[in-house]
Design an enzyme around this catalytic site. Structure first.
Site, short mmCIF file in Angstrom:
data_model
loop_
_atom_site.label_atom_id
_atom_site.label_comp_id
_atom_site.label_asym_id
_atom_site.label_seq_id
_atom_site.Cartn_x
_atom_site.Cartn_y
_atom_site.Cartn_z
N ASP A 163 -0.10 -0.39 13.21
CA ASP A 163 0.07 -1.56 12.61
C ASP A 163 0.31 -2.70 13.86
O ASP A 163 0.55 -3.74 13.52
CB ASP A 163 1.52 -1.71 11.90
N ARG A 186 1.31 -9.49 9.11
CA ARG A 186 1.38 -9.05 10.47
C ARG A 186 0.52 -10.10 11.19
O ARG A 186 0.79 -10.50 12.32
CB ARG A 186 0.91 -7.81 10.77
N LYS A 202 -6.48 -2.58 5.73
CA LYS A 202 -5.15 -2.92 5.65
C LYS A 202 -4.93 -3.91 4.76
O LYS A 202 -5.80 -4.54 3.99
CB LYS A 202 -4.58 -3.11 7.20
N GLY A 206 0.84 -1.18 -0.10
CA GLY A 206 0.09 0.01 -0.04
C GLY A 206 0.86 1.24 0.13
O GLY A 206 0.52 2.26 -0.62
C1 S3P Z 1 2.53 3.52 6.21
C2 S3P Z 1 1.44 4.08 7.09
C3 S3P Z 1 0.51 3.38 7.69
C4 S3P Z 1 0.92 1.94 7.84
C5 S3P Z 1 1.62 1.15 6.69
C6 S3P Z 1 2.74 1.88 6.52
C7 S3P Z 1 3.58 4.53 5.79
O1 S3P Z 1 -0.75 3.31 6.72
O2 S3P Z 1 -0.15 1.16 8.35
O3 S3P Z 1 1.80 -0.05 7.23
O4 S3P Z 1 4.57 3.91 5.47
O5 S3P Z 1 3.31 5.49 5.59
P1 S3P Z 1 -1.74 4.76 6.65
O6 S3P Z 1 -1.01 5.85 6.80
O7 S3P Z 1 -2.68 4.28 5.57
O8 S3P Z 1 -2.63 4.31 8.02
#
Ligand code: S3P
Length: 427
Positions: free
Chosen positions: A312, A386, A339, A92
């Protein structure tokens, strides 16, 4: 199906793999800068290799160098248009940050991802970037990957966050950096600030005033050397082990202690658990060592701004409720539903298999101390690294009666998880 031998304790020192969020950003900023940057001790995992490949697709030359990678680039002003479709895999962070990066670079880019990523919302980045003038289209009325980004000139814009997401914030900052004029992004709550901190290393300062980040555009980023600290979210599993196992004494070395990430340490205080923290560096990202010893702990209710700083770790914190003296309740965590899996549903499924008492809410879970383990629980990882690591911990805690469908997906963030756990002195 996988199973493990039961252990009662783990003792010793670990150095967890480097930070995933910081590694993604290091590859991106190194690629945006003109010249030769070095990314030292990066996380080498499936997710971060997606970002590395995505930057190579823009013409950045990334080669192995000493303890990391050398990134040679002509800067974002001279990116090449990717020849093929850019595959973000399971990541993501790659998909969202890269969308901001290429939307402003005025290149035609097509993004795709794996099954899990293709179910995750992309409208959260498409909307603010479109407000800045980007032209983006994606599947199902601009909701999901695959996505097409069409060259367009962006305008400086003041964006007010609609989601509590560091990925969205970072996507907007990456776009604003390249855009003529000054943009801003106002967060709903403070989310992880690795983007803001790392920009300083690349010779650029964004102005942070409370929740508002002001970004002057047409940034001249200077090639830099980044040394990536250990990932607090990976360390969190070892902190959790100290509370899950009867006889643990674990020291985690050289881990990132950025307060926007280390909310679990505040949760330990809410649990009434003591731990030792030694800060060894405060330049840029704070780094240090954590030592934690097994102890009983009380339950608590977790809600409010801290949620973004433990996002996380929440599935593991919820699971720890099984071992607490009182229930552990998490609310205000609706983000967990989008997630790598629906992490509220995934934890609830596995808790049910274990025979636990719990309540599931749209925005969280309340988990009661486990009275009796169900017979032969079969846990599912839902293709989520996770969730798989929590399952492995439970497998080691309860032994071979627990079966786990998939443990391979840990390679997304922590390929050496089992090996590192087994490198400790086990009892
Ligand atoms: C992340 C932000 C988080 C986190 C992801 C990594 C990042 O997501 O859950 O594992 O590297 O900016 P969100 O910002 O969408 O909550």
């Amino acid at each position: 199906m996988n199973s493990f031998e039961k252990i009662n304790g783990l003792k010793g020192e670990v150095s967890v793999p480097s930070d995933k969020s910081i590694t993604h950003r290091a590859f991106m900023f190194a690629g945006m800068s003109q010249g030769t940057s070095i990314v030292r001790i990066p996380l080498i995992s499936r997710d971060t290799m997606s970002t590395k490949a995505a930057m190579q697709a823009l013409g950045c030359n990334i080669t192995e160098f000493e303890d990391g990678f050398k990134v040679v680039s002509d800067g974002y002003q001279n990116f090449k248009e990717p020849f093929g479709i850019v595959d973000c895999g399971n990541s993501g962070t790659t998909a969202r940050l890269y969308t901001g990066l290429v939307a402003a670079a005025q290149k035609f880019v097509v993004l795709t991802g794996d099954q899990s990523l293709s179910k995750r919302p992309m409208s959260r980045v498409i909307k603010p970037l479109t407000d800045m003038g980007a032209r983006i289209h994606s599947r199902d009325n601009d909701k999901f990957l695959p996505m097409t980004i069409i060259p367009a000139e962006l305008q400086p814009t003041d964006i007010i966050a609609e989601t509590k997401s560091a990925q969205v914030k970072s996507a907007v900052i990456l776009a604003a950096l390249q855009t003529e004029g000054t943009s801003s992004y106002t967060e709903k709550v403070q989310t992880r600030n690795h983007t803001e901190i790392m920009l300083e290393s690349f010779g650029y300062n964004v102005q942070v005033d409370g929740l508002k980040i002001t970004v002057p555009g047409k940034a001249e980023l200077k090639a830099a050397e980044i040394i990536v600290p250990g990932d607090f979210s990976s360390a969190a599993f070892f902190i959790g082990m100290a509370l899950m196992f009867e006889n643990a004494d674990i020291t985690i070395k050289r881990v990132g202690l950025n307060p926007t990430r280390s909310g679990l340490l505040d949760v330990l205080e809410m649990f009434g658990v003591s731990y030792e923290k030694e800060v060894t560096s405060t330049v840029g990202e704070p780094i240090g060592n954590i030592r934690i010893i097994s102890s009983s702990f009380k339950g608590c209710k977790i809600d409010g701004p801290i949620i973004a700083n433990i996002i996380d770790e929440l599935p593991m914190i919820a699971t720890l409720g099984l071992f607490a003296d009182e229930p552990v309740e998490i609310r205000g965590a609706e983000e967990l539903r989008v997630k790598e899996s629906d992490r509220i549903a995934a934890v609830a499924y596995n808790l049910k298999q274990l025979g636990a008492e719990f309540e599931e809410y749209e925005d969280g879970l309340k988990v009661y101390p486990l009275k009796e383990l169900a017979e032969n629980p079969e846990l599912k990882s839902f293709d989520d690294h996770r969730i798989a690591m929590i399952n492995i911990m439970l497998g080691k805690r309860f032994g071979s009666q627990i079966k786990i469908d998939d443990i391979e997906c840990v390679d997304v963030s922590f390929p050496t998880f089992i090996k590192m756990m087994e490198s400790l002195e086990l009892s």
